[in-house]
Design an enzyme around this catalytic site. Sequence first.
Site, short mmCIF file in Angstrom:
data_model
loop_
_atom_site.label_atom_id
_atom_site.label_comp_id
_atom_site.label_asym_id
_atom_site.label_seq_id
_atom_site.Cartn_x
_atom_site.Cartn_y
_atom_site.Cartn_z
N CYS A 82 50.24 48.63 59.85
CA CYS A 82 51.23 49.45 59.14
C CYS A 82 52.48 49.71 59.97
CB CYS A 82 50.60 50.77 58.71
SG CYS A 82 49.18 50.56 57.61
N CYS A 206 46.33 60.60 50.11
CA CYS A 206 46.26 59.22 50.58
C CYS A 206 47.47 58.43 50.08
CB CYS A 206 44.98 58.56 50.07
SG CYS A 206 43.47 59.48 50.43
N SER A 207 48.09 57.67 50.96
CA SER A 207 49.24 56.87 50.55
C SER A 207 48.79 55.76 49.61
CB SER A 207 49.95 56.30 51.77
OG SER A 207 49.07 55.54 52.57
N HIS A 325 54.13 53.10 50.17
CA HIS A 325 53.75 52.50 51.45
C HIS A 325 53.54 50.98 51.32
CE1 HIS A 325 52.19 51.90 55.35
NE2 HIS A 325 50.90 52.17 55.13
#
Length: 376
Positions: A82, A206-207, A325
């Site tokens: 990420c 949570c993304s 994201h």
Amino acid sequence: MSIYVHGIGMTPFGKLEDRTLKDLMLKASFEALNDAGNPEVDAVFVGNFMGGSINNQEILGAIVANDLGLGYIPTAKVEGACASGGIAFRQAVLGIMSGEYETVLVVGVEKMKHVSTLDVTQAINAAMDNDSNEKHAGLTFPGFFGVLANRYFYETDATKEHLAMVALKNRENAINHPLAQFKKPTSIDEIINARLITEPLGLFDCSPTTDGASAIVISKEKSNIKLLASAQASGPTQMQGAEDLLSLPAVRESGRIAYEKAGLGPRDIDVVEIHDCFSITEIISSEELGFFNKREGYKAIEEGKTKPNGEIPINTSGGLLSKGHPIGATGISQLHQIVLQLRGNAPNQVEGARIGLAQNLGGTGSYSTVHILEKV
């Protein structure tokens, strides 16, 4: 040598069914180059995590150079889970500092929404140590950060409501961001009572999976946005290797190095983008970066200190939780928001913002980059 930002670009984030990985990458790059005045580019770096595994597409750097007519310049794709975008940006910085390049285009991209949750989860899990007993026991990213959240609750007076305050703040910020994935208003009650993903993290903690791209052009030629520091660090790749479950050493160390390079401290920063892959991550990282004392970040959330009009505005873009994201694009989209803030035309503009910080995390804390920018 001084390095400056000359142009930025970003696609909408979300489920973009009519856009391919290539389309997204080229659109953001084209926008950034136009914003920069279409300079001659000496190199391209692409931040991307799963183009090969779920899109069957590599050679991303060469595609950008070829399709945008940039010539026979060197290009590379950079993978750091990420933190792929943040690391790609740092490689561009190092390339200019070495004297090899004068102007570099960096683009981050990911296309995730076209495959099943099972397939994308399996691809994301490549960012864990898969030859470990933790992986064989079934640990996932929500599981890892859920453990951190429970431990945080145990060691402090924080509750699930504090996590919900993070998610609510970031959703309220995203509502004003025209390119954000989630712009539907919500409430503390809806967030707390949402579907549980892993105790104590619910859906809003949570993304999401996201399609999108963001790009930036940097150069040693002067502009009104200057890079003050670029730093990167690594951390434990397994939970059992952590000395303290409530510490992310890579975040702390990359922040320390960046502050030292910039000759600044946390109190000098006007606006921050933190990698909030989960609501608890924003709290812990805000402590690791020195904005709040250890085990007290939750109090700052409760007191509104991280809102756009607060003491230290965090994730005015909506953060990963609501802006979205798209993994490889995230680090560049954080810089996109910081540049807009310093230019004075950002969503949720912070009055008088002059110095901004972007922190991008990879894995369970395996990587972290920190970049500090200044309006000059």
